[in-house]
Design an enzyme around this catalytic site. Structure first.
Site: not given
Ligand code: COA
Length: 158
Positions: A18, A42, A91, A129
């Site tokens: 990140h 989650k 990624r 993560s």
């Molecule tokens: N480096 C390391 N890990 C990465 C990464 C990077 N560059 N890019 C993605 N990941 C990993 C994360 O560690 C995470 O791993 P895990 O599943 O093992 O925990 C996974 O990819 C996904 O994480 P993340 O990118 O944080 O996505 P998310 O699904 O957790 O988050 C949101 C998505 C929060 C951005 C999105 O759901 C959101 O905006 N939610 C708010 C509500 C909303 O507005 N919704 C609109 C759509 S309906």
């Protein structure tokens, strides 16, 4: 006008992957807000306050980066904070499909907000993560994969 971008995610915990995205994105925008989404389905290992603390520790030397959390929609938060861009990292090809759908959902809510994608650098594209969590639980040293503030939090939680 200030170019503000939001970097949203669960950050459970934040990793060097990140931070890799964040460091490169911070050169392209005047201000970036790392936004912890506190409304995902989650089951998170760390509380929002713990995640805020870990991220603040990790970005303390990055002058144009702030940290916040929201229970609401990311694009709504962006609008309220004068940001016209979201940042996301890619990624591997497998991330594309998820990002494609997320972008479509965000665009449906507010088509004025665009998402800018940064490709992970080699060496960071295998980190996630939950992978960090599995490594730590198995006793593997995670210190070269996450910032110091995350290692500290893991030790405190033990
Ligand atoms: N480096 C390391 N890990 C990465 C990464 C990077 N560059 N890019 C993605 N990941 C990993 C994360 O560690 C995470 O791993 P895990 O599943 O093992 O925990 C996974 O990819 C996904 O994480 P993340 O990118 O944080 O996505 P998310 O699904 O957790 O988050 C949101 C998505 C929060 C951005 C999105 O759901 C959101 O905006 N939610 C708010 C509500 C909303 O507005 N919704 C609109 C759509 S309906």
């Amino acid at each position: 006008m200030k170019r503000i971008a939001i970097y949203p995610g669960s950050f459970d915990p934040i990793t060097n992957g990140h931070l890799d995205i964040l460091k490169r994105a911070s050169k392209a925008f005047d201000e970036i807000i790392v936004l912890i989404a506190d409304n995902s389905n989650k089951h998170c290992r760390f509380s929002v306050n713990e995640r805020l603390e870990m991220i603040k520790g990790a970005v303390k030397k990055m002058d144009n980066v702030k940290v916040d959390s929201t229970k609401g929609l990311t694009v709504k938060y962006a609008k309220e904070h004068g940001a016209k861009f979201l940042i996301r990292g890619l990624r591997a090809v497998s991330d594309f499909e998820y990002e494609f759908t997320l972008n479509a959902a965000n665009e449906y809510i507010d088509h004025d907000i665009d998402t800018v994608y940064f490709m992970s650098t080699t060496g960071h594209n295998f980190i996630s993560s939950s992978y960090i969590d599995s490594l730590y639980s198995s006793g593997v040293d995670i210190s070269s994969l996450v910032p110091e503030s995350v290692v500290k939090m893991y030790k405190e939680k033990k």
